[in-house]
Design a protein around this motif. Sequence first.
Motif, PDB file in Angstrom:
ATOM      1  N   UNK A 101       0.859  -1.189   0.000  1.00  0.00           N
ATOM      2  CA  UNK A 101       0.000   0.000   0.000  1.00  0.00           C
ATOM      3  C   UNK A 101       0.899   1.245   0.000  1.00  0.00           C
ATOM      4  N   UNK A 102       0.304   2.397  -0.160  1.00  0.00           N
ATOM      5  CA  UNK A 102       1.045   3.663  -0.305  1.00  0.00           C
ATOM      6  C   UNK A 102       2.019   3.604  -1.483  1.00  0.00           C
ATOM      7  N   UNK A 103       1.730   2.741  -2.446  1.00  0.00           N
ATOM      8  CA  UNK A 103       2.671   2.567  -3.551  1.00  0.00           C
ATOM      9  C   UNK A 103       2.725   3.789  -4.465  1.00  0.00           C
ATOM     10  N   UNK A 104       1.662   4.606  -4.473  1.00  0.00           N
ATOM     11  CA  UNK A 104       1.705   5.837  -5.270  1.00  0.00           C
ATOM     12  C   UNK A 104       2.697   6.814  -4.661  1.00  0.00           C
ATOM     13  N   UNK A 105       2.737   6.833  -3.336  1.00  0.00           N
ATOM     14  CA  UNK A 105       3.674   7.722  -2.652  1.00  0.00           C
ATOM     15  C   UNK A 105       5.096   7.206  -2.796  1.00  0.00           C
ATOM     16  N   UNK A 106       5.299   5.925  -2.480  1.00  0.00           N
ATOM     17  CA  UNK A 106       6.659   5.392  -2.500  1.00  0.00           C
ATOM     18  C   UNK A 106       6.624   3.870  -2.478  1.00  0.00           C
ATOM     19  N   UNK A 107       7.542   3.258  -3.194  1.00  0.00           N
ATOM     20  CA  UNK A 107       7.721   1.807  -3.156  1.00  0.00           C
ATOM     21  C   UNK A 107       9.151   1.525  -2.720  1.00  0.00           C
ATOM     22  N   UNK A 108       9.289   0.706  -1.694  1.00  0.00           N
ATOM     23  CA  UNK A 108      10.615   0.303  -1.211  1.00  0.00           C
ATOM     24  C   UNK A 108      10.722  -1.209  -1.375  1.00  0.00           C
ATOM     25  N   UNK A 109      11.660  -1.639  -2.186  1.00  0.00           N
ATOM     26  CA  UNK A 109      11.903  -3.061  -2.415  1.00  0.00           C
ATOM     27  C   UNK A 109      13.286  -3.416  -1.868  1.00  0.00           C
ATOM     28  N   UNK A 110      13.359  -4.542  -1.180  1.00  0.00           N
ATOM     29  CA  UNK A 110      14.624  -4.924  -0.552  1.00  0.00           C
ATOM     30  C   UNK A 110      14.917  -6.401  -0.813  1.00  0.00           C
TER      31      UNK A 110
END
Length: 219
Positions: A101-110
């Motif tokens: 969620x909040x993927x429009x604001x920011x996506x963090x992939x690790x």
Amino acid sequence: MVKHFLGQSVLRSSWDQVFAAFWQRYPNPYSKHVLTEDIVHREVTPDQKLLSRRLLTKTNRMPRWAERLFPANVAHSVYILEDSIVDPQNQTMTTFTWNINHSRLMVVEERCVYCVNSDNSGWTEIHREAWVSSSLFGVSRAVQEFGLARFKSNVTKTMKGFEYILAKMQGEAPSKTLVETAKEAKEKAKETALAATEKAKDLASKAATKKQQQQRQFV
């Protein structure tokens, strides 16, 4: 544009211990931003690898300037999916995490790989790679910078949490938390300041007494 992070950490514990600690990390004093964890899938493959998927809920405080871009009723929690592949034969564990969620604001992939340290077989090294992206028009660069800074801060908390749990598992007294250390430093500073004040008063009193004695000698 995507912000990229690449890093390596070392835990002075064996791979078996770190693997066990991985599933016992929460709660710990450094993970107060982690609210829930649930295993939604788990299986053992024919080649004896353990596959797991967990759903984590974490607090996700936005910067104030970003809060103005979203409705007041938007959830401040972020939902994280974590896939992991454990290969006990080769002593490796690979994890993939990303927010859903909040993927429009920011996506963090690790992506993290836990393996035996090349210099000391009794230690474990973690190879960590992350990507921070944003699709917000006009402020994506600022959001990515914010996300990268928060990610680095969370990595520090993650390592502290690992060390805390590993110490408990090994029957050792866990190292003091940052809050405890800061509190002790604050108390020590207060005691030092109080002692300095008392010493200054004592010196001032002695100086005044000496001055009075000198004045009496000239009377």
